[in-house]
Design a protein around this motif. Sequence first.
Motif, mmCIF file in Angstrom:
data_model
loop_
_atom_site.group_PDB
_atom_site.id
_atom_site.type_symbol
_atom_site.label_atom_id
_atom_site.label_comp_id
_atom_site.label_asym_id
_atom_site.label_seq_id
_atom_site.Cartn_x
_atom_site.Cartn_y
_atom_site.Cartn_z
ATOM 1 N N LEU A 120 0.850 -1.192 0.000
ATOM 2 C CA LEU A 120 0.000 0.000 0.000
ATOM 3 C C LEU A 120 0.882 1.236 0.000
ATOM 4 C CD1 LEU A 120 -2.518 -1.137 2.755
ATOM 5 C CD2 LEU A 120 -2.870 -1.220 0.295
ATOM 6 N N GLY A 121 0.643 2.111 -0.959
ATOM 7 C CA GLY A 121 1.429 3.334 -1.021
ATOM 8 C C GLY A 121 0.656 4.575 -0.626
ATOM 9 N N ASN A 122 -0.617 4.397 -0.206
ATOM 10 C CA ASN A 122 -1.443 5.569 0.107
ATOM 11 C C ASN A 122 -0.812 6.445 1.184
ATOM 12 O OD1 ASN A 122 -3.059 3.021 -0.459
ATOM 13 N ND2 ASN A 122 -4.502 4.598 -1.104
ATOM 14 N N CYS A 123 -0.223 5.812 2.195
ATOM 15 C CA CYS A 123 0.331 6.577 3.305
ATOM 16 C C CYS A 123 1.651 7.230 2.927
ATOM 17 C CB CYS A 123 0.519 5.678 4.529
ATOM 18 S SG CYS A 123 1.258 4.092 4.155
ATOM 19 N N ALA A 124 2.152 6.988 1.704
ATOM 20 C CA ALA A 124 3.377 7.645 1.253
ATOM 21 C C ALA A 124 3.064 8.719 0.212
ATOM 22 C CB ALA A 124 4.342 6.623 0.665
ATOM 23 N N GLU A 125 1.774 9.020 -0.017
ATOM 24 C CA GLU A 125 1.401 10.020 -1.006
ATOM 25 C C GLU A 125 1.448 11.419 -0.390
ATOM 26 O OE1 GLU A 125 -2.409 8.916 -2.397
ATOM 27 O OE2 GLU A 125 -1.699 7.284 -3.680
ATOM 28 N N TYR A 126 1.917 12.372 -1.198
ATOM 29 C CA TYR A 126 1.955 13.770 -0.742
ATOM 30 C C TYR A 126 1.401 14.640 -1.866
ATOM 31 C CZ TYR A 126 3.607 18.217 1.100
ATOM 32 O OH TYR A 126 3.669 19.503 1.574
ATOM 33 N N PHE A 167 6.473 9.200 -1.268
ATOM 34 C CA PHE A 167 7.321 10.148 -0.553
ATOM 35 C C PHE A 167 7.791 9.515 0.752
ATOM 36 C CE2 PHE A 167 7.635 14.093 2.198
ATOM 37 C CZ PHE A 167 8.852 14.491 1.664
ATOM 38 N N THR A 168 9.071 9.172 0.819
ATOM 39 C CA THR A 168 9.620 8.521 2.011
ATOM 40 C C THR A 168 10.845 9.282 2.485
ATOM 41 O OG1 THR A 168 10.860 7.031 0.563
ATOM 42 C CG2 THR A 168 8.778 6.216 1.443
ATOM 43 N N PRO A 169 10.662 10.412 3.184
ATOM 44 C CA PRO A 169 11.820 11.185 3.678
ATOM 45 C C PRO A 169 12.583 10.410 4.737
ATOM 46 C CG PRO A 169 9.782 12.029 4.617
ATOM 47 C CD PRO A 169 9.380 10.994 3.612
ATOM 48 N N GLY A 201 9.307 9.261 8.181
ATOM 49 C CA GLY A 201 8.764 7.910 8.243
ATOM 50 C C GLY A 201 9.465 7.056 9.270
ATOM 51 N N HIS A 202 8.714 6.545 10.256
ATOM 52 C CA HIS A 202 9.307 5.650 11.240
ATOM 53 C C HIS A 202 8.259 4.639 11.675
ATOM 54 C CE1 HIS A 202 7.720 9.262 13.222
ATOM 55 N NE2 HIS A 202 7.383 8.494 14.229
ATOM 56 N N TYR A 232 5.534 9.766 6.724
ATOM 57 C CA TYR A 232 5.320 9.309 5.347
ATOM 58 C C TYR A 232 6.159 8.066 5.069
ATOM 59 C CZ TYR A 232 2.899 13.675 4.317
ATOM 60 O OH TYR A 232 2.001 14.709 4.308
ATOM 61 N N GLY A 233 5.513 7.047 4.545
ATOM 62 C CA GLY A 233 6.216 5.812 4.216
ATOM 63 C C GLY A 233 5.260 4.797 3.633
ATOM 64 N N GLY A 234 5.783 3.806 2.947
ATOM 65 C CA GLY A 234 4.955 2.763 2.363
ATOM 66 C C GLY A 234 4.662 1.663 3.362
#
Length: 804
Positions: A120-126, A167-169, A201-202, A232-234
Amino acid sequence: MVKIYGASGSPFSCVVDKINGSFITAFGTGLVGGLSGEEESFTVVAKQGTAKDIDVKIDGPAKVDVQRKDNPDGSANLSFRPMTPGAYNINIKYHGKPIKGSPFVCKISGEGRKRSTLSLGNCAEYSLKITEADVVDLVGTLRTPQGQIEPVILKKLEDGELGIAYFTPRAKGDYQVNVMRQEKHIKNSPFKIPVGDKELGHAAGCAVKGATASAVANSSNELIVDCTNGGYGGLSIALEGPHRSNIDLFHHEERVYTIHYSPHEPGIYILNIRFADEHVPGSPFLLDVGGNPSGRSRETVVKDMEVAPACPAGTQAQFILQIPGTNPFDMEASITDPDGQTELCEVMDEEDFHYLIKITPKINGLHILSIKHKGMHISGSPFQYSVGQLAQGGPHKVQVGGPGLEKGEVGLKNIFNIYTREAGAGALSLSVEGPSKANIKLENRDNGFLGAQYVVEKPGMYGVHVKYNDEHIPGSPYMVNVSPDSGVARQVTVHSLKDRGLSIDKPCTFTVGFNGAVGHLHATLRTPSGGHTDCMTNEMDKGVYAVRFIPKENGVHYVDVKLNDAHIPDSPFPIMVGSLASDPAMVTASGESLEHGKCGTKNKFVVRTAGAGSGLLSVFIDGPSKVALSCREVDEGYEFSYTPFCPGKYLITVKYGNIPIAGSPYQTNITDETGCYGPGTGRKPSPIMEQSSMSVETVEKKAGVPSRKLRGDASKVMVKGAGLKRAMTNRVQSLTVDTKEAGHALLCVGMISPSGLPEAELNVKKVTATSYSVSYKVQEAGEHILHIKWGDDEVPGSPFAIST
């Protein structure tokens, strides 16, 4: 904790401790997890000569025998074979004291581990808070707080806004996003993204609730993953165990995800939940799955496939396909050579819907074989067909197609075709798993084609597994809904269904007559982009229904018409929308990056759509990492650029109108020559397959005037005459070119003077059908160069040096 990079399987994790002034190290996969019935191993390293002071004990759900080998250098190699799944505690002591991390928990899953995954990549979308109508020609880059430039994955979000898909800073600070179109910033670019502790992301900020300790087989088990405080992260979920599992995203709202999973069989499973490339607290979870067995049966047949014989140019090749439900008068086949020339093939009707197709390719190279019914490609078409030397293949080059992979019926032969010619030699494995045992038969055919059929006795969902050299081919397993005996559904007929000439946003209506049958009618529309839409049904009269749908895309659609969940005769019905519907057989892809590429840099390939009409062009790239995928329009089609973040093997699938083009998917090997994958970069290969995709609504592109391809032999051209020996100023000299034995090609004659300019007076005149007279007059003194080409090649002796 120390991580070691640079070798196969890296990074490795090991624990380093100091006891009584001596360092002690423990490492190995056996400290983490494994598979029941297989040997797991790890190594403990201490001061030289003190291996005897290392004490290891393993406790778990069952007793295990520990094999140990002490080495003079102070290391001890240990291995054990757990036969019972569960959690094993590995206690390691040195000089009587536990080392750091002891006891280590080794989680053992059931025998025959199979992995089911969900990414799921929704939580990494910006969101960039800007609306862009089209992502074609857009290129995005990200500047990190440390000044590094990285590509980003752009996409249109659900609300229509442009955003970053992944987006995974990995560090705090201000990030800058540049979005360019044709090397110019779009509106509001560059965008600034401040990243603090909350945005970083953590995985430790995620919380998991639900079925993380026990579950029930063949039932829906619920997990709730709260990523609100994770930045932010996958998010990825992987369930490993003795059998496959169904994992689906049930609901998500404001970074809280509800996931349902259902293991097929009871046993011990391992549940991995990762966020931003790290395990969430408690992961991996050991699951005790109870409940009743599914009762599913699995039947497998294996066949060794030999290398298909090479087909030299000029020789006839033939092969047989079985295509049930077709009309011989509506069948046609054609083959397109590497030069783009298309010729019809001979199609002969044989018994039981078998078709014998004969082709005679004229040149070597990759050909595209199209097989159509009523002007539309059959399942699996277009095929790639190598003439001459066969290219190196692999499991990804196996193609399958046929109604037996789309629908099935109890008690009947469910038939499909398997094409292994381009895959090379290998072991083909065909398995059918479902509510009842399947009777599987393979039909031997020539030239790499194989017929397959299976018969089952109970309705339900069946999985058709196709493996080559013990590796699933793309798309496998195919889930087929086998309906009960269609019975009265055979009486139902369709009238007034227009299968071509339809337009977008214009309704299409047809009627369905029950003809005395009784039951529930259900019709769905499958679109070229892969979507499913229910059709509207209204009862017009007793036993007569009107079915209505409105197409929204160009391309081939399929209408499924079912009575009591059983397909009526000839369902699904293919229909063509658009006056210039897409033809995948006319689409080709080319570029070195379809075979190999570099990590961290742009790798480009071109998809040529000229002459293929207009439709939806989609590119999917699967591999160990997401890729930054961009596209720009070129004269002949579209140029795609992708930047992978990790090395490894990637699979590139190109579809036109939701049909794979010939040769797709392509397997490319990405190497790390730039150092983008290594210590300090934060890039890790994903434990599950990650997919990146991009779709383009193409516009019609003209193929241009086709040039006739002539293939002459320049080595057989003869040139003679006094004009080859010496030239005299202001005097006409001549020579003869004889092409009698050289076939057909274009004759090119050119002459350069000593000053470097073309000679002013040069004439070519045809004397006979195969001979030409060349005359010239030179005005400068010095050495003149005469070029004579037959086709693309110089004739013997050319270029000629002629002195005055």
